[in-house]
Scaffold this motif. Structure first.
Motif, PDB file in Angstrom:
ATOM      1  N   LEU A 106       0.809  -1.219   0.000  1.00  0.00           N
ATOM      2  CA  LEU A 106       0.000   0.000   0.000  1.00  0.00           C
ATOM      3  C   LEU A 106       0.842   1.269   0.000  1.00  0.00           C
ATOM      4  CD1 LEU A 106      -2.762  -1.018   2.576  1.00  0.00           C
ATOM      5  CD2 LEU A 106      -2.847  -1.147   0.074  1.00  0.00           C
ATOM      6  N   GLY A 107       2.130   1.152   0.307  1.00  0.00           N
ATOM      7  CA  GLY A 107       2.989   2.328   0.361  1.00  0.00           C
ATOM      8  C   GLY A 107       2.793   3.173   1.612  1.00  0.00           C
ATOM      9  N   LEU A 108       2.335   2.554   2.688  1.00  0.00           N
ATOM     10  CA  LEU A 108       2.070   3.283   3.926  1.00  0.00           C
ATOM     11  C   LEU A 108       3.236   3.116   4.888  1.00  0.00           C
ATOM     12  CD1 LEU A 108      -1.686   2.352   4.469  1.00  0.00           C
ATOM     13  CD2 LEU A 108      -0.718   4.345   3.299  1.00  0.00           C
ATOM     14  N   VAL A 109       3.551   4.198   5.617  1.00  0.00           N
ATOM     15  CA  VAL A 109       4.672   4.212   6.560  1.00  0.00           C
ATOM     16  C   VAL A 109       4.150   4.614   7.931  1.00  0.00           C
ATOM     17  CG1 VAL A 109       6.887   5.251   7.166  1.00  0.00           C
ATOM     18  CG2 VAL A 109       6.338   4.790   4.774  1.00  0.00           C
ATOM     19  N   ARG A 110       4.549   3.869   8.931  1.00  0.00           N
ATOM     20  CA  ARG A 110       4.265   4.247  10.317  1.00  0.00           C
ATOM     21  C   ARG A 110       5.570   4.296  11.080  1.00  0.00           C
ATOM     22  NH1 ARG A 110       0.326   4.733  14.003  1.00  0.00           N
ATOM     23  NH2 ARG A 110       0.777   4.163  16.162  1.00  0.00           N
ATOM     24  N   VAL A 111       5.873   5.451  11.660  1.00  0.00           N
ATOM     25  CA  VAL A 111       7.065   5.578  12.498  1.00  0.00           C
ATOM     26  C   VAL A 111       6.722   4.998  13.865  1.00  0.00           C
ATOM     27  CG1 VAL A 111       8.787   7.126  13.455  1.00  0.00           C
ATOM     28  CG2 VAL A 111       7.771   7.631  11.227  1.00  0.00           C
ATOM     29  N   VAL A 112       7.387   3.927  14.243  1.00  0.00           N
ATOM     30  CA  VAL A 112       7.044   3.166  15.443  1.00  0.00           C
ATOM     31  C   VAL A 112       7.726   3.732  16.676  1.00  0.00           C
ATOM     32  CG1 VAL A 112       7.174   0.882  16.517  1.00  0.00           C
ATOM     33  CG2 VAL A 112       6.667   1.097  14.078  1.00  0.00           C
ATOM     34  N   GLU A 113       8.971   4.159  16.528  1.00  0.00           N
ATOM     35  CA  GLU A 113       9.731   4.623  17.683  1.00  0.00           C
ATOM     36  C   GLU A 113      10.881   5.504  17.207  1.00  0.00           C
ATOM     37  OE1 GLU A 113      11.619   2.384  21.532  1.00  0.00           O
ATOM     38  OE2 GLU A 113      12.510   1.918  19.593  1.00  0.00           O
ATOM     39  N   ILE A 114      11.233   6.487  18.021  1.00  0.00           N
ATOM     40  CA  ILE A 114      12.396   7.340  17.744  1.00  0.00           C
ATOM     41  C   ILE A 114      13.217   7.457  19.021  1.00  0.00           C
ATOM     42  CG2 ILE A 114      13.181   9.672  17.196  1.00  0.00           C
ATOM     43  CD1 ILE A 114      10.813   9.996  15.353  1.00  0.00           C
ATOM     44  N   ALA A 115      14.509   7.259  18.878  1.00  0.00           N
ATOM     45  CA  ALA A 115      15.444   7.512  19.973  1.00  0.00           C
ATOM     46  C   ALA A 115      16.413   8.589  19.520  1.00  0.00           C
ATOM     47  CB  ALA A 115      16.206   6.240  20.352  1.00  0.00           C
ATOM     48  N   THR A 116      16.749   9.500  20.402  1.00  0.00           N
ATOM     49  CA  THR A 116      17.630  10.594  20.029  1.00  0.00           C
ATOM     50  C   THR A 116      18.544  10.973  21.180  1.00  0.00           C
ATOM     51  OG1 THR A 116      17.711  12.905  19.246  1.00  0.00           O
ATOM     52  CG2 THR A 116      15.891  12.314  20.689  1.00  0.00           C
ATOM     53  N   ALA A 117      19.715  11.446  20.827  1.00  0.00           N
ATOM     54  CA  ALA A 117      20.661  11.984  21.803  1.00  0.00           C
ATOM     55  C   ALA A 117      21.182  13.297  21.261  1.00  0.00           C
ATOM     56  CB  ALA A 117      21.819  11.010  22.044  1.00  0.00           C
ATOM     57  N   GLN A 118      21.305  14.295  22.133  1.00  0.00           N
ATOM     58  CA  GLN A 118      21.737  15.619  21.690  1.00  0.00           C
ATOM     59  C   GLN A 118      22.620  16.258  22.746  1.00  0.00           C
ATOM     60  OE1 GLN A 118      18.751  18.060  19.865  1.00  0.00           O
ATOM     61  NE2 GLN A 118      19.751  19.977  20.451  1.00  0.00           N
ATOM     62  N   ALA A 154      11.940  17.208  21.455  1.00  0.00           N
ATOM     63  CA  ALA A 154      10.779  16.454  20.980  1.00  0.00           C
ATOM     64  C   ALA A 154      10.061  17.201  19.861  1.00  0.00           C
ATOM     65  CB  ALA A 154       9.824  16.187  22.146  1.00  0.00           C
ATOM     66  N   GLY A 155       9.901  18.524  20.015  1.00  0.00           N
ATOM     67  CA  GLY A 155       9.217  19.303  18.986  1.00  0.00           C
ATOM     68  C   GLY A 155       9.990  19.340  17.684  1.00  0.00           C
ATOM     69  N   GLY A 156      11.310  19.521  17.768  1.00  0.00           N
ATOM     70  CA  GLY A 156      12.121  19.516  16.550  1.00  0.00           C
ATOM     71  C   GLY A 156      12.097  18.170  15.850  1.00  0.00           C
ATOM     72  N   THR A 157      12.087  17.100  16.633  1.00  0.00           N
ATOM     73  CA  THR A 157      12.012  15.759  16.056  1.00  0.00           C
ATOM     74  C   THR A 157      10.678  15.543  15.356  1.00  0.00           C
ATOM     75  OG1 THR A 157      13.505  14.889  17.753  1.00  0.00           O
ATOM     76  CG2 THR A 157      12.137  13.298  16.579  1.00  0.00           C
ATOM     77  N   PRO A 214       5.469   8.985  17.504  1.00  0.00           N
ATOM     78  CA  PRO A 214       5.651   7.706  18.198  1.00  0.00           C
ATOM     79  C   PRO A 214       6.284   7.916  19.569  1.00  0.00           C
ATOM     80  CG  PRO A 214       7.478   8.065  16.724  1.00  0.00           C
ATOM     81  CD  PRO A 214       6.544   9.247  16.538  1.00  0.00           C
ATOM     82  N   PRO A 215       6.411   6.856  20.361  1.00  0.00           N
ATOM     83  CA  PRO A 215       7.201   6.962  21.591  1.00  0.00           C
ATOM     84  C   PRO A 215       8.590   7.496  21.273  1.00  0.00           C
ATOM     85  CG  PRO A 215       6.033   4.873  21.532  1.00  0.00           C
ATOM     86  CD  PRO A 215       5.822   5.515  20.190  1.00  0.00           C
ATOM     87  N   MET A 216       9.041   8.433  22.073  1.00  0.00           N
ATOM     88  CA  MET A 216      10.302   9.115  21.800  1.00  0.00           C
ATOM     89  C   MET A 216      11.192   9.036  23.046  1.00  0.00           C
ATOM     90  SD  MET A 216      10.720  12.984  20.283  1.00  0.00           S
ATOM     91  CE  MET A 216       9.342  12.681  19.165  1.00  0.00           C
ATOM     92  N   HIS A 217      12.389   8.502  22.873  1.00  0.00           N
ATOM     93  CA  HIS A 217      13.330   8.349  23.979  1.00  0.00           C
ATOM     94  C   HIS A 217      14.472   9.336  23.772  1.00  0.00           C
ATOM     95  CE1 HIS A 217      11.051   4.751  24.839  1.00  0.00           C
ATOM     96  NE2 HIS A 217      11.253   4.353  23.595  1.00  0.00           N
ATOM     97  N   ILE A 218      14.660  10.221  24.734  1.00  0.00           N
ATOM     98  CA  ILE A 218      15.583  11.343  24.588  1.00  0.00           C
ATOM     99  C   ILE A 218      16.708  11.230  25.607  1.00  0.00           C
ATOM    100  CG2 ILE A 218      15.819  13.857  24.704  1.00  0.00           C
ATOM    101  CD1 ILE A 218      12.844  14.045  23.958  1.00  0.00           C
ATOM    102  N   ASP A 219      17.941  11.250  25.118  1.00  0.00           N
ATOM    103  CA  ASP A 219      19.125  11.334  25.974  1.00  0.00           C
ATOM    104  C   ASP A 219      19.713  12.737  25.834  1.00  0.00           C
ATOM    105  OD1 ASP A 219      19.040   8.826  27.024  1.00  0.00           O
ATOM    106  OD2 ASP A 219      20.430   7.938  25.582  1.00  0.00           O
TER     107      ASP A 219
END
Length: 392
Positions: A267-279, A295-298, A334-339
């Motif tokens: 179908l060409g559908l994308v779901r972002v399941v999870e994002i982890a980021t460190a800054q 979180a807002g920038g992501t 999605p759930p977002m894990h931030i370091d």
């Protein structure tokens, strides 16, 4: 479905092999050889930093995050056409105005007695656009002058310029101006008190040993102290037109993202399941605001990756409203894990770094890299639309 964490070789053999990539498709990988290393000259300059830079520290922090979504989501994929992918993105962003621009801000701080207690008023021209600058100004005044009652006056240019709220610069530049104005006020208080061995704390003049020398109310009396300071960061310089080198930027910010996506290749559908980021934020003056900015920038980067696009046909914008121009809602994030990494910049006020823009740079390529990993397609534009995945 591919596993994100494979405990042993046997499990690795059981995992489904990656889908075959089309000819010419680039193998997704983290380009670690581009990362900033300790002692390495900053981009655009031959000058080496006075202290080691972040050197890939954001990227490993993002990669070390447990991929909780991997196992949890597998049971929700009864259709064989849904594939999972993981991708990484690393970003570097200059902070403030560059290449010799006279980048400064002006702050006025007034300390007086109102209702029998010391009150501070801070006035700048800096525009609050949701980044939390009003809170930061009051926080700096409380820290430097040791008073609880702080009023942030309505921003206007009667006090002087603060420049634009852009380039992730306001906390750095206007925060620096407020700090400098508070230091000037504090110095005036100590001169009036005839002491240079005390600090301001809790509305009192206090020695290092905690001895109370005087109340701030008594020192001020009916004579307020007001100081206005025009503050500049360390100078930058234009790039050499012949070599392209030069000390062009006052500071860099670093961020890394890992994205996990599920792609329905039919179908060409994308779901972002999870994002982890460190800054690397230098120093988090207000941790909650810092995490909110990340979180807002992501979320903005997610919108660019799979949703947001201005449609122009024959010079006319075809989706001029938010009915047709789609931006992420809370249901899309999605759930977002931030370091938060605090690797202080010794030349910045309190060691801080600009925070707002860097997440928008590395989140988009991380999501697109994850879609590439899931599909094997050499995607080279954003946003990724269904027809790019199905070939229709």
């Amino acid at each position: 479905m591919l596993r994100l964490r494979v405990p042993d070789g046997q499990a690795r053999r059981r995992a489904r092999p990656r889908p075959r990539r089309r000819a010419g498709a680039q193998r997704p990988r983290t380009r670690r050889h581009h990362a900033h290393r300790p002692g390495r000259a900053r981009p655009g300059t031959r000058r080496r930093p006075a202290r080691p830079g972040p050197r890939r520290r954001a990227a490993p922090a993002a990669r070390r995050r447990p991929a909780r979504a991997a196992g949890r989501r597998r049971q929700h994929h009864p259709r064989r056409g849904v594939r999972r992918g993981v991708g990484y993105g690393i970003g570097i962003k200059n902070v403030g105005f560059s290449e010799g621009f006279d980048d400064y801000s002006t702050a006025r701080v007034r300390l007086e007695v109102v209702g029998g207690e010391p009150v501070a008023v801070v006035h700048t021209a800096a525009a609050e656009v949701g980044q939390g600058l009003v809170t930061i100004q009051a926080q700096i005044v409380r820290t430097e002058l040791g008073v609880e009652q702080v009023t942030v006056a309505t921003a206007d240019t009667t006090v002087g310029s603060a420049g634009s709220s852009s380039a992730s610069r306001q906390t750095y530049v206007t925060g620096g101006a407020v700090k400098a104005a508070c230091e000037a006020v504090r110095a005036a208080v100590l001169r009036r008190a005839g002491r240079d061995d005390v600090t301001l704390r809790g509305g009192r003049l206090v020695t290092e040993g905690g001895e109370v020398v005087a109340d701030l109310v008594d020192v001020l009396g009916d004579r307020p102290i007001e100081e206005t300071v025009e503050w500049r960061h360390k100078p930058t310089h234009p790039l050499d037109p012949r070599t392209g080198q030069g000390d062009a930027h006052v500071q860099y910010a670093f961020a890394a993202h890992r994205a996990t996506v599920d792609v329905d290749v039919e179908l060409g559908l994308v779901r972002v399941v999870e994002i982890a980021t460190a800054q690397d934020v230098g120093r988090a003056l207000h941790p909650q605001s810092v995490r909110g900015q990340i979180a807002g920038g992501t979320a903005q980067g997610l919108g660019l990756a799979v949703m947001e696009e201005i449609q122009v046909v024959d010079g006319l914008i075809r989706n001029p409203s938010f009915t047709d121009y789609l931006i992420p809602t809370i249901l899309d994030v999605p759930p977002m894990h931030i370091d938060v990494l605090e690797l202080g910049d010794p030349s910045a006020p309190y060691g801080l770094r600009g925070v707002g823009e860097p997440p928008t740079i590395s989140s988009t390529p991380a999501i697109v890299a994850a879609i590439r990993a899931a599909t094997g397609l050499a995607l080279n534009r954003v946003p990724v639309r269904p027809e790019h995945l199905t070939g229709t």
